[in-house]
Design a protein around this motif. Sequence first.
Motif, PDB file in Angstrom:
ATOM      1  N   PRO A 186      95.326 -83.682  13.134  1.00  0.00           N
ATOM      2  CA  PRO A 186      95.429 -83.052  11.985  1.00  0.00           C
ATOM      3  C   PRO A 186      96.586 -83.181  11.135  1.00  0.00           C
ATOM      4  N   ILE A 187      96.527 -83.697   9.911  1.00  0.00           N
ATOM      5  CA  ILE A 187      97.746 -84.241   9.094  1.00  0.00           C
ATOM      6  C   ILE A 187      98.832 -83.284   9.035  1.00  0.00           C
ATOM      7  N   ASP A 188      98.393 -81.598   8.891  1.00  0.00           N
ATOM      8  CA  ASP A 188      99.305 -80.662   8.562  1.00  0.00           C
ATOM      9  C   ASP A 188     100.321 -80.536   9.947  1.00  0.00           C
ATOM     10  N   HIS A 189      99.877 -81.069  11.067  1.00  0.00           N
ATOM     11  CA  HIS A 189     100.595 -81.053  12.203  1.00  0.00           C
ATOM     12  C   HIS A 189      99.805 -82.154  13.256  1.00  0.00           C
ATOM     13  N   PRO A 190     100.344 -83.281  12.925  1.00  0.00           N
ATOM     14  CA  PRO A 190      99.786 -84.605  13.466  1.00  0.00           C
ATOM     15  C   PRO A 190      99.870 -84.423  15.037  1.00  0.00           C
ATOM     16  N   ARG A 191      98.536 -84.668  15.497  1.00  0.00           N
ATOM     17  CA  ARG A 191      98.533 -84.922  17.193  1.00  0.00           C
ATOM     18  C   ARG A 191      98.056 -86.269  17.527  1.00  0.00           C
ATOM     19  N   TYR A 192      97.403 -86.956  16.759  1.00  0.00           N
ATOM     20  CA  TYR A 192      96.798 -88.255  17.239  1.00  0.00           C
ATOM     21  C   TYR A 192      96.928 -89.148  15.908  1.00  0.00           C
ATOM     22  N   ILE A 193      97.019 -90.488  16.527  1.00  0.00           N
ATOM     23  CA  ILE A 193      96.906 -91.803  15.511  1.00  0.00           C
ATOM     24  C   ILE A 193      95.647 -92.252  15.955  1.00  0.00           C
ATOM     25  N   VAL A 194      94.685 -92.465  14.995  1.00  0.00           N
ATOM     26  CA  VAL A 194      93.550 -93.483  15.481  1.00  0.00           C
ATOM     27  C   VAL A 194      93.661 -94.448  14.627  1.00  0.00           C
ATOM     28  N   LEU A 195      93.518 -95.860  15.087  1.00  0.00           N
ATOM     29  CA  LEU A 195      93.576 -97.181  14.563  1.00  0.00           C
ATOM     30  C   LEU A 195      92.540 -97.844  14.666  1.00  0.00           C
ATOM     31  N   THR A 196      91.760 -98.375  13.654  1.00  0.00           N
ATOM     32  CA  THR A 196      90.520 -99.346  13.942  1.00  0.00           C
ATOM     33  C   THR A 196      90.942-100.795  13.203  1.00  0.00           C
ATOM     34  N   ILE A 197      90.501-101.703  13.674  1.00  0.00           N
ATOM     35  CA  ILE A 197      90.611-103.026  13.486  1.00  0.00           C
ATOM     36  C   ILE A 197      89.234-103.611  13.334  1.00  0.00           C
ATOM     37  N   ILE A 198      88.773-104.585  12.436  1.00  0.00           N
ATOM     38  CA  ILE A 198      87.707-105.496  12.325  1.00  0.00           C
ATOM     39  C   ILE A 198      87.889-106.739  11.802  1.00  0.00           C
ATOM     40  N   ASP A 199      87.602-107.850  12.462  1.00  0.00           N
ATOM     41  CA  ASP A 199      87.838-109.398  12.197  1.00  0.00           C
ATOM     42  C   ASP A 199      86.775-109.960  11.564  1.00  0.00           C
ATOM     43  N   GLU A 200      86.966-110.389  10.369  1.00  0.00           N
ATOM     44  CA  GLU A 200      86.056-111.139   9.277  1.00  0.00           C
ATOM     45  C   GLU A 200      84.849-110.341   9.306  1.00  0.00           C
ATOM     46  N   PRO A 201      84.768-109.063   8.957  1.00  0.00           N
ATOM     47  CA  PRO A 201      83.520-108.509   8.632  1.00  0.00           C
ATOM     48  C   PRO A 201      83.009-108.982   7.321  1.00  0.00           C
ATOM     49  N   HIS A 202      81.497-108.476   7.297  1.00  0.00           N
ATOM     50  CA  HIS A 202      80.814-108.688   6.111  1.00  0.00           C
ATOM     51  C   HIS A 202      80.531-107.467   5.512  1.00  0.00           C
ATOM     52  N   ALA A 203      80.090-107.570   3.984  1.00  0.00           N
ATOM     53  CA  ALA A 203      79.625-106.234   3.315  1.00  0.00           C
ATOM     54  C   ALA A 203      78.311-105.655   4.017  1.00  0.00           C
ATOM     55  N   GLU A 204      78.658-104.441   4.151  1.00  0.00           N
ATOM     56  CA  GLU A 204      77.274-103.697   4.730  1.00  0.00           C
ATOM     57  C   GLU A 204      76.048-103.772   3.771  1.00  0.00           C
ATOM     58  N   LYS A 205      74.758-104.022   4.258  1.00  0.00           N
ATOM     59  CA  LYS A 205      73.813-103.997   3.273  1.00  0.00           C
ATOM     60  C   LYS A 205      73.707-102.815   2.336  1.00  0.00           C
ATOM     61  N   GLY A 206      73.636-103.206   0.788  1.00  0.00           N
ATOM     62  CA  GLY A 206      73.929-102.168  -0.027  1.00  0.00           C
ATOM     63  C   GLY A 206      75.199-102.292  -0.569  1.00  0.00           C
ATOM     64  N   LYS A 207      75.960-102.563  -0.052  1.00  0.00           N
ATOM     65  CA  LYS A 207      77.563-102.554  -0.640  1.00  0.00           C
ATOM     66  C   LYS A 207      77.951-103.770  -1.097  1.00  0.00           C
ATOM     67  N   TYR A 208      79.147-103.523  -1.557  1.00  0.00           N
ATOM     68  CA  TYR A 208      79.569-105.007  -2.452  1.00  0.00           C
ATOM     69  C   TYR A 208      80.777-105.435  -1.922  1.00  0.00           C
ATOM     70  N   TYR A 209      81.509-104.707  -1.227  1.00  0.00           N
ATOM     71  CA  TYR A 209      82.834-104.985  -0.734  1.00  0.00           C
ATOM     72  C   TYR A 209      82.863-105.215   0.821  1.00  0.00           C
ATOM     73  N   ALA A 210      83.986-105.894   1.363  1.00  0.00           N
ATOM     74  CA  ALA A 210      84.010-105.949   2.620  1.00  0.00           C
ATOM     75  C   ALA A 210      85.429-105.520   3.081  1.00  0.00           C
ATOM     76  N   THR A 211      85.963-104.756   2.260  1.00  0.00           N
ATOM     77  CA  THR A 211      87.419-104.311   2.467  1.00  0.00           C
ATOM     78  C   THR A 211      87.468-103.193   3.505  1.00  0.00           C
ATOM     79  N   ALA A 212      88.682-102.706   3.851  1.00  0.00           N
ATOM     80  CA  ALA A 212      89.117-101.751   5.116  1.00  0.00           C
ATOM     81  C   ALA A 212      88.528-100.540   4.707  1.00  0.00           C
ATOM     82  N   GLY A 213      88.621-100.141   3.391  1.00  0.00           N
ATOM     83  CA  GLY A 213      87.961 -98.745   3.080  1.00  0.00           C
ATOM     84  C   GLY A 213      86.624 -98.662   3.263  1.00  0.00           C
TER      85      GLY A 213
END
Length: 582
Positions: A520-547
């Motif tokens: 929790p950002i008010d008193h951080p306990r954990y970092i969660v990191l995710t990565i994805i290599d060469e993703p494609h836009a999900e069906k119905g979406k326009y972008y394949a950016t990290a967000g």
Amino acid sequence: MKGVGELLRRPSRPRSADAAAEPAILRFPRLSHRRRLETPLNGGRFALAIGLFAAVYLVIGARLAEWGIEPDKTASYFRADRIMTARPEILDRNGRVLATDITTFSLFAEPRRIIDPDEASELLLTVLPDLDPKWLYKRLSGDQGFIWLKRELTPSQKQAILDLGIPGIGFRSEKTRFYPGRSTAAYIVGHVNVDNQGTAGMEKWIDDQGFRALQNSGLATEADLAPVRLSMDLRVQHIVQDEVAQGMQRYKALAAGGLVLDVETGEVIAMTSVPDYDPNIPSQALDKNRLNRVSAGLYEMGSTFKIFTTAMALDSGKVKITDTFDATKPLRIGGFTIHDFHATRRVLSVPEIFIHSSNIGSAREAELIGIDAHKEFLTRLGLLSRTKTELPEVATPTQPKVWRQINNITIAFGHGVSTTPLNTAVAAAAVVNGGLLIQPTFLPRTKEQAAAVAKRVISQKTSDQMRSIFRLNVTDPHGSGSNAGTPGYLVGGKTGTANKVVHGRYSNTKKFNAFVAAFPIDHPRYIVLTIIDEPHAEKGKYYATAGMNAAVMAGNIIRRSATFLGVHPEFGDEGKSLLVAY
């Protein structure tokens, strides 16, 4: 005195008329004389018979003696082949078994003792049809004292071969490593080779700590080996592995990965990468695409580096959180033009540079700090050096041999330096945990032990400001991390979308995406990191950016694993009433 010749010619005693009436005992001397004449002939025959029997028994004895010596030779073959010995169990932090030894049977042959190799081959193939017939016959018809035929047989296979009754065939009881979770924690636990020796992951670390010496000396007995407990939580590990695998499939990506790190102790709670492999089948790990991308993969981490650029600017004392930078137009330097993906074309404050992920604003921050200070700051946070931890598979980051102004600018927004996601997570933990860099560990570590190895890299004030900026990037409607928001949990984070280098040029279509979350950002306990290599836009979406992908994966991991991590949701007064009602 009579001579010898006269004595030899002495006439025999004259026979009397009563000779026929002499008692039998008186005729005994004549019988004895006859036996004396026959004894030399019978004695020779007897000696010849004794000699023949002795020769036969001597040959048999010599052969038995040779066979009696051969087991020792066989034992030497076993030693040369490094028969598997017991290994310590590997457990997760809650005592769940990740790796253990089971007993299996391995088939060997002593070709010198095999009477009919052709028949032996045919019989063995009825039980082990997967063996190559030509290979098997060639092995059995040799003159070796010992050869392996097949390792790790099942009890039913062993019994079936015993029933064949083939001379010169035997079994060796061995220890085989078994991983009940299969691929769930493969890249942390690692695997062993056919001789039960660790070759990857924590299995290799165990051997490198002195176990290999015990194993080679034959002193590694199961009764004396204490289990090795890891910092990993198998429940959280399963969630991370599941979400990462789903993300790779959903976004049709080449690969994906995830990490959960305790910011207070540096403990790695979960880490995975897909495609993964089953450590029960270690040959799968030889596939070049099966790589632990979190610790052994080197990537330009894109806009996640703006975490460190912003922290550097604030911690330098040259920039205040209220300061602004001109992002009204692209920045030209050394023949290159720096653009913003989502251009605002206006002056941005420090938090706005972070929220809008402005390349121009980050470049101006780095320009103000300078090349040497920028390089020193990233080095201080461990982003440019190999992370020191137990896991053997850790890559060494790369950087320009000589930092020029263009490098200083591009590195500010994550291009020009390649590092690992693990390095990135560890540095991000230092940014949000109060400013202390704690090297990661895959073994349990208390807060007191962590404090003893922690190194201050930024001030507490800078860390507090960065936490507020992290949170804004998730809560602000324009924030790139809004898709990581998780009801009930205070999540903050930063996206990173990096164009991949293809044939020496940055591609406009192939991307490497990442998201770094803290909660929790008010008193951080954990970092969660995710990565994805060469993703494609999900069906119905326009972008394949990290967000649109990496942030979603991180949010799902937090939602599913938070309670296992001891972080309980808070919904405010309305939510509390709802929880009471249920």
